[in-house]
Design a protein around this motif. Structure first.
Motif, short mmCIF file in Angstrom:
data_model
loop_
_atom_site.label_atom_id
_atom_site.label_comp_id
_atom_site.label_asym_id
_atom_site.label_seq_id
_atom_site.Cartn_x
_atom_site.Cartn_y
_atom_site.Cartn_z
N ARG A 108 -4.99 5.98 -3.54
CA ARG A 108 -3.67 6.60 -3.79
C ARG A 108 -3.25 7.68 -2.80
O ARG A 108 -2.15 7.68 -2.33
CB ARG A 108 -3.57 7.13 -5.23
CG ARG A 108 -4.34 6.18 -6.12
CD ARG A 108 -4.00 5.96 -7.45
NE ARG A 108 -5.14 6.21 -8.32
CZ ARG A 108 -6.02 5.29 -8.66
NH1 ARG A 108 -5.94 4.08 -8.19
NH2 ARG A 108 -6.99 5.59 -9.48
N ARG A 109 -4.15 8.64 -2.53
CA ARG A 109 -3.86 9.67 -1.51
C ARG A 109 -2.52 10.39 -1.72
O ARG A 109 -1.75 10.54 -0.79
CB ARG A 109 -3.86 9.04 -0.11
CG ARG A 109 -5.13 8.33 0.26
CD ARG A 109 -6.23 9.31 0.63
NE ARG A 109 -7.47 8.60 0.93
CZ ARG A 109 -7.81 8.16 2.13
NH1 ARG A 109 -7.02 8.34 3.15
NH2 ARG A 109 -8.95 7.54 2.31
N VAL A 110 -2.25 10.78 -2.95
CA VAL A 110 -1.03 11.58 -3.15
C VAL A 110 -1.31 13.01 -2.68
O VAL A 110 -2.46 13.43 -2.58
CB VAL A 110 -0.57 11.58 -4.64
CG1 VAL A 110 -0.22 10.17 -5.09
CG2 VAL A 110 -1.59 12.20 -5.57
N ASN A 148 6.52 14.56 -3.20
CA ASN A 148 5.79 13.41 -2.67
C ASN A 148 6.77 12.27 -2.35
O ASN A 148 6.65 11.63 -1.30
CB ASN A 148 4.76 12.90 -3.69
CG ASN A 148 3.38 13.51 -3.48
OD1 ASN A 148 2.54 12.97 -2.79
ND2 ASN A 148 3.16 14.66 -4.10
N LEU A 149 7.71 12.02 -3.25
CA LEU A 149 8.67 10.93 -3.04
C LEU A 149 9.58 11.25 -1.84
O LEU A 149 9.86 10.38 -1.02
CB LEU A 149 9.51 10.70 -4.29
CG LEU A 149 8.75 10.11 -5.49
CD1 LEU A 149 9.63 10.06 -6.73
CD2 LEU A 149 8.21 8.72 -5.18
N GLY A 158 -3.33 6.19 -13.18
CA GLY A 158 -2.24 5.20 -13.20
C GLY A 158 -0.94 5.78 -12.69
O GLY A 158 -0.20 5.13 -11.92
N GLU A 159 -0.66 7.01 -13.09
CA GLU A 159 0.57 7.67 -12.64
C GLU A 159 0.52 7.95 -11.14
O GLU A 159 1.52 7.81 -10.44
CB GLU A 159 0.79 8.98 -13.42
CG GLU A 159 1.18 8.73 -14.88
CD GLU A 159 0.93 9.93 -15.78
OE1 GLU A 159 1.28 9.84 -16.96
OE2 GLU A 159 0.37 10.95 -15.33
N GLN A 160 -0.67 8.33 -10.65
CA GLN A 160 -0.81 8.55 -9.20
C GLN A 160 -0.59 7.25 -8.43
O GLN A 160 0.00 7.26 -7.34
CB GLN A 160 -2.19 9.13 -8.88
CG GLN A 160 -2.32 10.59 -9.30
CD GLN A 160 -3.59 11.24 -8.78
OE1 GLN A 160 -4.32 10.68 -7.97
NE2 GLN A 160 -3.86 12.44 -9.25
#
Length: 234
Positions: A85-87, A96-97, A138-140
């Motif tokens: 994921r690497r957020v 992030n978006l 899951g959210e990440q």
């Protein structure tokens, strides 16, 4: 759309990919399956410019992109959702978006895409001010996918999207991958869960120790005795 021609890739002295060739046509979902360490992620990293092949070429829409800087490759319309994921953990969901659109300056388009991401992932809208590091796995994963979509890719590379997720969430993520594809984005998917990957892909390649062992339609491979034994448990 994407052609990988006879590439050899090394990590130091380790020969990770041997003469690998794959292609992805516009509108398809193509999946790479294989055991851990088979070279699936290495193939994606080479396509997205994080690794440079020793030999062979990678062409995207007719242009040779092997050796191009990763951000240049993103600007051509190719975006990767990395394994794990690497957020950006210390930044909010919204930040992030916004980072996903860092190469763009069409304000109205960015706003429109942001709304589309929130439609696809309502949970991100609920948590848009929250720090990304506090989200569930899951959210990440949803955030990493949403962030990649913010660059408006023509081709989306997904590296192990189901890793570490509960079965129900895996189903949800795969439904969204299909939706993304149906709305016009081509997908190259690397996935340990071969059963799920073959259920949504059009075509598939099997990698074994850095070489392409099998290739064909997802249906053919799902029904192949060899693939069933090795990757589908029976």
């Amino acid at each position: 759309m994407l052609k990988v021609n006879n590439i050899d890739v090394f990590y130091g002295a380790i020969h990770a990919l041997h003469d690998v060739s794959i292609e992805v046509n516009q509108g398809e979902i193509v999946t790479l399956i294989g055991a851990n360490g088979a070279g699936k992620s290495t193939t994606l990293r080479t396509v997205s410019g994080l690794l440079t092949p020793k030999k062979g070429e990678v062409t995207f829409e007719g242009q040779n992109i092997a050796g191009l800087a990763p951000h240049k490759i993103v600007s051509l319309g190719l975006s990767q959702v990395p394994e794990g994921r690497r957020v950006f953990a210390n930044m909010s969901v919204l930040e992030n978006l916004e980072l996903g659109a860092y190469l763009r300056n069409d304000k109205a388009g960015i706003e429109q895409d942001m709304q589309d991401v929130f439609k696809k992932f309502p949970r991100l809208l609920e948590r848009k001010e929250q720090l990304s590091g506090t989200l569930s796995g899951g959210e990440q994963q949803m955030l990493a996918m949403g962030r990649a979509l913010m660059s408006r890719p023509k081709l989306l590379l997904l590296d192990e999207p189901s890793m570490g997720l509960a079965p129900l969430l895996v189903k949800e993520i795969f439904n969204i991958i299909q939706e993304i594809n149906q709305s016009g984005t081509t997908v190259l998917l690397v996935e340990q869960n071969a059963h799920m990957a073959l259920s949504i892909a059009h075509r598939a390649y099997v990698l074994e120790t850095g070489k392409i062992a099998l290739a064909g339609s997802a249906k053919e491979l799902a029904n192949s005795e060899e693939v069933r034994k090795a990757y589908l448990g029976g």
